[in-house]
Design a protein around this motif. Structure first.
Motif, mmCIF file in Angstrom:
data_model
loop_
_atom_site.group_PDB
_atom_site.id
_atom_site.type_symbol
_atom_site.label_atom_id
_atom_site.label_comp_id
_atom_site.label_asym_id
_atom_site.label_seq_id
_atom_site.Cartn_x
_atom_site.Cartn_y
_atom_site.Cartn_z
ATOM 1 N N LYS A 53 9.286 3.885 -1.759
ATOM 2 C CA LYS A 53 8.256 4.979 -1.260
ATOM 3 C C LYS A 53 7.602 4.526 -0.095
ATOM 4 C CE LYS A 53 7.121 5.988 -5.555
ATOM 5 N NZ LYS A 53 6.585 6.743 -6.650
ATOM 6 N N ILE A 54 7.428 5.499 0.886
ATOM 7 C CA ILE A 54 6.917 5.090 2.038
ATOM 8 C C ILE A 54 6.077 6.267 2.564
ATOM 9 C CG2 ILE A 54 7.247 4.781 4.619
ATOM 10 C CD1 ILE A 54 10.219 3.410 3.864
ATOM 11 N N SER A 55 4.809 5.962 2.741
ATOM 12 C CA SER A 55 3.939 6.908 3.279
ATOM 13 C C SER A 55 3.131 6.587 4.590
ATOM 14 C CB SER A 55 3.110 7.371 2.056
ATOM 15 O OG SER A 55 2.001 7.944 2.658
ATOM 16 N N TYR A 56 3.344 6.806 5.638
ATOM 17 C CA TYR A 56 2.489 6.363 6.925
ATOM 18 C C TYR A 56 1.735 7.519 7.395
ATOM 19 C CZ TYR A 56 5.933 2.444 7.142
ATOM 20 O OH TYR A 56 6.654 1.353 6.870
ATOM 21 N N GLY A 86 7.150 0.534 -4.493
ATOM 22 C CA GLY A 86 8.251 0.745 -5.294
ATOM 23 C C GLY A 86 9.322 -0.067 -4.909
ATOM 24 N N GLY A 87 10.606 0.189 -4.788
ATOM 25 C CA GLY A 87 11.703 -0.670 -4.259
ATOM 26 C C GLY A 87 11.819 -2.013 -5.164
ATOM 27 N N LEU A 95 0.583 -1.244 6.032
ATOM 28 C CA LEU A 95 1.490 -1.380 7.071
ATOM 29 C C LEU A 95 0.325 -2.076 7.861
ATOM 30 C CD1 LEU A 95 3.811 -1.004 9.118
ATOM 31 C CD2 LEU A 95 2.700 1.260 9.752
ATOM 32 N N LYS A 96 0.955 -3.138 8.698
ATOM 33 C CA LYS A 96 -0.183 -3.904 9.668
ATOM 34 C C LYS A 96 0.568 -3.833 11.199
ATOM 35 C CE LYS A 96 -2.741 -7.403 11.045
ATOM 36 N NZ LYS A 96 -4.343 -7.246 11.404
ATOM 37 N N VAL A 183 -1.241 8.277 18.362
ATOM 38 C CA VAL A 183 -0.740 8.813 17.263
ATOM 39 C C VAL A 183 0.905 8.498 17.234
ATOM 40 C CG1 VAL A 183 -0.077 10.866 15.751
ATOM 41 C CG2 VAL A 183 -2.230 10.531 17.233
ATOM 42 N N PHE A 184 1.327 7.881 16.292
ATOM 43 C CA PHE A 184 2.794 7.400 16.110
ATOM 44 C C PHE A 184 3.214 7.307 14.670
ATOM 45 C CE2 PHE A 184 6.916 6.648 17.739
ATOM 46 C CZ PHE A 184 7.420 5.565 16.951
ATOM 47 N N ASP A 185 4.176 8.054 14.394
ATOM 48 C CA ASP A 185 4.588 7.999 12.846
ATOM 49 C C ASP A 185 6.097 7.147 12.859
ATOM 50 O OD1 ASP A 185 5.646 10.373 10.261
ATOM 51 O OD2 ASP A 185 5.593 7.804 10.224
ATOM 52 N N PRO A 186 5.948 5.775 12.307
ATOM 53 C CA PRO A 186 7.048 4.995 12.445
ATOM 54 C C PRO A 186 7.955 5.315 11.576
ATOM 55 C CG PRO A 186 4.864 3.787 11.659
ATOM 56 C CD PRO A 186 4.587 5.149 11.757
ATOM 57 N N SER A 187 7.789 6.210 10.528
ATOM 58 C CA SER A 187 9.001 6.607 9.649
ATOM 59 C C SER A 187 10.203 7.408 10.458
ATOM 60 C CB SER A 187 8.486 7.736 8.342
ATOM 61 O OG SER A 187 7.248 8.048 8.486
#
Ligand SMILES: CCc1c(F)c(F)c(S(N)(=O)=O)c(F)c1F
Ligand SMILES: [Zn+2]
Length: 266
Positions: A53-56, A86-87, A95-96, A183-187
């Motif tokens: 589960k990824i939430s950026y 998860g995973g 996230l760094k 602003v940048f969404d790495p997803s």
């Protein structure tokens, strides 16, 4: 699949200094070094692996800078705003930064290989265990301190999300240059397919500590030739130094030793 075991991926354990990292190719006494070749047929499906589960939060993006190894986009990790859970992970990780590794030509550039196949580049999204540790620096030294998502880049269609990054690269051409990146969404850099491999490994740059749970996405993302060429216009060198193009910034393959690569898919 592609290659007979070992033949094309034979490597010799060398303790020579690798030109790029100026540190031993293999840490003396290291038992879980990265990167590795992922032999698809040897990976073991683990039905207990959960979906990742990824939430950026795109507003946690701070700046892009050239650290002399790669270009990296750093994030505000002072709170749980951009996280994965998860995973294979038992905790939530923050996230760094993310960065890339690439080659001088499209025939190589990735750090990990799949059945001995190199991709032209590889994205690493670096996260740290902020549940058990107080800082990234502390987590880097712990066995379960980091979680890095690896995404392969293959030559294909232009990637619109990546283009935002590519457009900023001329401003960080030299080592130790930085620009604000709001602003940048790495997803947007992740493939839609949820399938991944996972194994216990290390940083692939100094300090090479064995603190990384690797999560390598099975599907690559597509980028075009101009976008890969833009990576290759960066420099390892600072302003005023003799220019050296930033290419081939990947570590050689390391021995699997007593490790199993698990897959989240059959
Ligand atoms: C010390 C900061 C840092 C990492 F934490 C990290 F995980 C990686 S890598 N290639 O293993 O993803 C880096 F390249 C890197 F420079
Ligand atoms: Zn990396």
């Amino acid at each position: 699949r592609r290659c007979s075991l070992g033949a094309c991926c034979s490597y010799r354990l060398r303790d020579a200094l690798h030109p790029l990292w100026q540190s031993p190719l293999t840490i003396p006494g290291g038992t879980r070094q990265s990167p590795i070749n992922i032999q698809w047929r040897d990976s073991v499906y683990d039905p207990f692996l959960k979906p990742l589960k990824i939430s950026y939060d795109p507003t946690t993006c701070l700046h892009i800078w050239n650290n002399g190894y790669s270009f990296l986009v750093e994030f505000d990790d002072s709170a749980d705003r951009s996280i994965i859970i998860g995973g294979p992970l038992e905790n939530q990780y923050r996230l760094k930064q993310f960065h890339f590794h690439w080659g001088a030509v499209n025939d190589w550039g990735s750090e990990h290989t799949v059945d001995c196949k190199f991709y032209p580049a590889e994205l690493h999204l670096v996260h740290w265990n902020a549940v058990e540790y107080l800082s990234f620096e502390e987590a880097v030294m712990e066995g379960n301190g980091l979680a890095v998502i690896g995404v392969f880049l293959k030559l294909g269609a232009r990637h619109e999300g990546l283009q935002t990054l590519v457009d900023a690269l001329p401003a960080v051409r030299h080592k130790d240059t930085v620009i604000e990146f709001d602003v940048f969404d790495p997803s947007c850099l992740l493939p839609s397919c949820p399938d991944y491999w996972t194994y216990a490994g290390s940083l692939t740059t100094p300090p090479l500590t064995e603190s990384v749970t690797w999560i390598i996405k099975k599907k690559p993302i597509e980028v075009d030739e101009d976008q890969l060429e833009a990576f290759r216009t960066l420099l390892f060198t600072s302003h005023g130094e003799e220019e050296r193009r930033m290419v081939d910034n990947f570590r050689p393959l390391q021995p699997l030793m007593d490790r199993t690569v698990r897959s989240s898919f059959r």
